[in-house]
Scaffold this active site. Sequence first.
Site, PDB file in Angstrom:
ATOM      1  CB  CYS A 257      29.700  56.667  -7.477  1.00 38.53           C
ATOM      2  SG  CYS A 257      28.475  56.325  -6.133  1.00 38.53           S
TER       3      CYS A 257
HETATM    4  N1  LIG Z   1      27.236  53.726  -2.198  1.00 35.39           N
HETATM    5  C1  LIG Z   1      27.297  55.139  -2.479  1.00 35.39           C
HETATM    6  O1  LIG Z   1      28.024  55.842  -1.977  1.00 35.39           O
HETATM    7  C2  LIG Z   1      26.330  55.859  -3.502  1.00 35.39           C
HETATM    8  C3  LIG Z   1      25.878  56.900  -3.680  1.00 35.39           C
HETATM    9  C4  LIG Z   1      24.955  57.387  -4.484  1.00 35.39           C
HETATM   10  C5  LIG Z   1      24.212  56.658  -5.214  1.00 35.39           C
HETATM   11  N2  LIG Z   1      24.330  55.271  -5.190  1.00 35.39           N
HETATM   12  C6  LIG Z   1      23.526  54.650  -5.906  1.00 35.39           C
HETATM   13  O2  LIG Z   1      22.541  53.910  -5.172  1.00 35.39           O
HETATM   14  C7  LIG Z   1      22.263  52.505  -5.667  1.00 35.39           C
HETATM   15  C8  LIG Z   1      22.672  51.641  -4.601  1.00 35.39           C
HETATM   16  O3  LIG Z   1      23.983  51.529  -4.195  1.00 35.39           O
HETATM   17  P1  LIG Z   1      24.427  50.686  -3.022  1.00 35.39           P
HETATM   18  O4  LIG Z   1      25.752  51.428  -2.699  1.00 35.39           O
HETATM   19  O5  LIG Z   1      23.280  51.402  -1.691  1.00 35.39           O
HETATM   20  O6  LIG Z   1      24.537  49.357  -3.347  1.00 35.39           O
HETATM   21  P2  LIG Z   1      24.848  48.188  -2.096  1.00 35.39           P
HETATM   22  O7  LIG Z   1      25.112  47.066  -3.058  1.00 35.39           O
HETATM   23  O8  LIG Z   1      25.450  48.585  -0.926  1.00 35.39           O
HETATM   24  O9  LIG Z   1      23.318  47.691  -1.813  1.00 35.39           O
HETATM   25  C9  LIG Z   1      22.372  47.405  -2.486  1.00 35.39           C
HETATM   26  C10 LIG Z   1      21.386  46.073  -1.636  1.00 35.39           C
HETATM   27  O10 LIG Z   1      20.308  46.049  -2.597  1.00 35.39           O
HETATM   28  C11 LIG Z   1      20.256  44.597  -2.474  1.00 35.39           C
HETATM   29  N3  LIG Z   1      19.420  44.045  -3.702  1.00 35.39           N
HETATM   30  C12 LIG Z   1      19.877  44.009  -4.993  1.00 35.39           C
HETATM   31  N4  LIG Z   1      18.925  43.538  -5.845  1.00 35.39           N
HETATM   32  C13 LIG Z   1      17.725  43.659  -5.063  1.00 35.39           C
HETATM   33  C14 LIG Z   1      16.317  43.384  -5.160  1.00 35.39           C
HETATM   34  N5  LIG Z   1      16.031  42.940  -6.561  1.00 35.39           N
HETATM   35  N6  LIG Z   1      15.473  43.237  -4.243  1.00 35.39           N
HETATM   36  C15 LIG Z   1      15.923  43.685  -2.999  1.00 35.39           C
HETATM   37  N7  LIG Z   1      17.052  44.022  -2.702  1.00 35.39           N
HETATM   38  C16 LIG Z   1      18.049  43.975  -3.616  1.00 35.39           C
HETATM   39  C17 LIG Z   1      21.512  43.983  -2.242  1.00 35.39           C
HETATM   40  O11 LIG Z   1      21.463  42.777  -1.368  1.00 35.39           O
HETATM   41  C18 LIG Z   1      22.308  45.142  -1.516  1.00 35.39           C
HETATM   42  O12 LIG Z   1      22.029  44.886  -0.041  1.00 35.39           O
HETATM   43  C19 LIG Z   1      23.323  52.515  -6.900  1.00 35.39           C
HETATM   44  O13 LIG Z   1      22.513  52.815  -8.173  1.00 35.39           O
HETATM   45  C20 LIG Z   1      24.342  53.419  -6.609  1.00 35.39           C
HETATM   46  O14 LIG Z   1      25.090  53.949  -7.883  1.00 35.39           O
HETATM   47  C21 LIG Z   1      25.262  54.823  -4.204  1.00 35.39           C
END
Ligand SMILES: NC(=O)c1ccc[n+]([C@@H]2O[C@H](COP(=O)([O-])OP(=O)(O)OC[C@H]3O[C@@H](n4cnc5c(N)ncnc54)[C@H](O)[C@@H]3O)[C@@H](O)[C@H]2O)c1
Length: 401
Positions: A257
């Site tokens: 983030c």
């Molecule tokens: N991690 C955090 O603390 C946090 C907090 C708030 C917002 N976000 C936002 O949320 C979003 C996700 O972040 P995250 O940390 O959960 O990511 P992450 O990498 O932990 O998880 C994403 C998952 O999506 C899967 N993936 C990717 N492309 C895909 C597709 N086309 N179809 C199906 N699965 C797919 C990946 O294999 C992975 O398991 C991002 O935009 C991030 O900026 C994250």
Amino acid sequence: MKIAIIGQGYVGLTISSFAAEFFEVVGVDSNPKIVDKLNLGQSHIEGVDSSILSRWVKSGRFKATTKGNGINDCEIVIIAVPTPLTENRQPDLTYLESACKTIGENLKKPVLVINESTSFPGTLRNFIKPAIERYSVVQVEHLYAISPERVDPGRTDFNQKNTPRLYSGLTSEASDKTREFYEKFCDNLVEVSSPEVAEAAKLFENTFRQVNIALVNEFAQIAHALGISVYETLDAANTKPYGFMKFTPSAGVGGHCIPVDPTYLAAVAEENGAPATFIRRANEVNLEMSEYVVDRIQADNDGSLQGKSVLVVGVAYKPNVADVRETAAELVIKHLRGRGAVVSWHDDVVGNWKGESSSPLQGADIAVVVTKHDSVDEKKILASAPYVFDTTGKVKGAKGL
Ligand SMILES: NC(=O)c1ccc[n+]([C@@H]2O[C@H](COP(=O)([O-])OP(=O)(O)OC[C@H]3O[C@@H](n4cnc5c(N)ncnc54)[C@H](O)[C@@H]3O)[C@@H](O)[C@H]2O)c1
């Protein structure tokens, strides 16, 4: 009601675990290893308990799949895929595009699509909706909304239930249905007037942190030059009961983030002819901090790190999680190796990273603490090398910022 969540990482799996109490949840993830583990009831992220997940799996309320057609008979589809930066540090919407492809190709009846992935204002209206329509095999009028995620992995005091959640739909029907969905497991929902406001608010929240961290990182350098303690000065400033918020210095910022989201804001600002100089500079200051740390260590060690064994303690981007995305440890290690140091790292929470494994916490010439997990004993850190530099402010008796 059956819902689908595309992306089962930190955000998607967290939502799945809360939503499964009220809905049948299909978790779609492109990574088969993650899907296999989830279907065995094994969580791969901190903050989602395997015992709860396994209860949902056994009762049939949660099922994971790699198959896009798993979303076929769902009424709500949530997008929670990564939105990283490209190699030249530009917004990378390729995962978002592929999630839109999954939705377009598999849904033949209208649903509510909610985006939880972080991106710049206009993404829901000008990217997600058109992309889904482009990939749709039949013409369907979906409802679209945004509800940016605020989960802080590893945090226990604030969670899905008690963290206020912003939301807004492209239509009032989309907003209403979004509210109905989240109010099952979130106590405080805040509607804003447009999806763009919600998208911008999410970016601004993280930009606020990035800029303040950069400011305190710069101040740490000023305090050192003046021969005063940065920590004592910050504690002193923090006695002011209003108008001040304490941030602490570090070797840099990490995670998916803080180092990423402000660049999304800067990119959209510049595209629209608005300045983003402050955001860009804050990013640079945070990235430069790793080199400053290595400069300080080198200066304290006869001006040379050549051939010295250096143990980096903690390579996760923050305490008590195994997440190494954008970790400051990577740059610290790069600079140490660039100066001829023989570098290993200790982090049993992370275990394996970039083809290397966690080394024992002992026997180095120099130790540098980048992240201090609660499970790592302070005394053992101090005993691991004759010279210990702490970037966290948590290891009393070590040299530090
Ligand atoms: N991690 C955090 O603390 C946090 C907090 C708030 C917002 N976000 C936002 O949320 C979003 C996700 O972040 P995250 O940390 O959960 O990511 P992450 O990498 O932990 O998880 C994403 C998952 O999506 C899967 N993936 C990717 N492309 C895909 C597709 N086309 N179809 C199906 N699965 C797919 C990946 O294999 C992975 O398991 C991002 O935009 C991030 O900026 C994250």
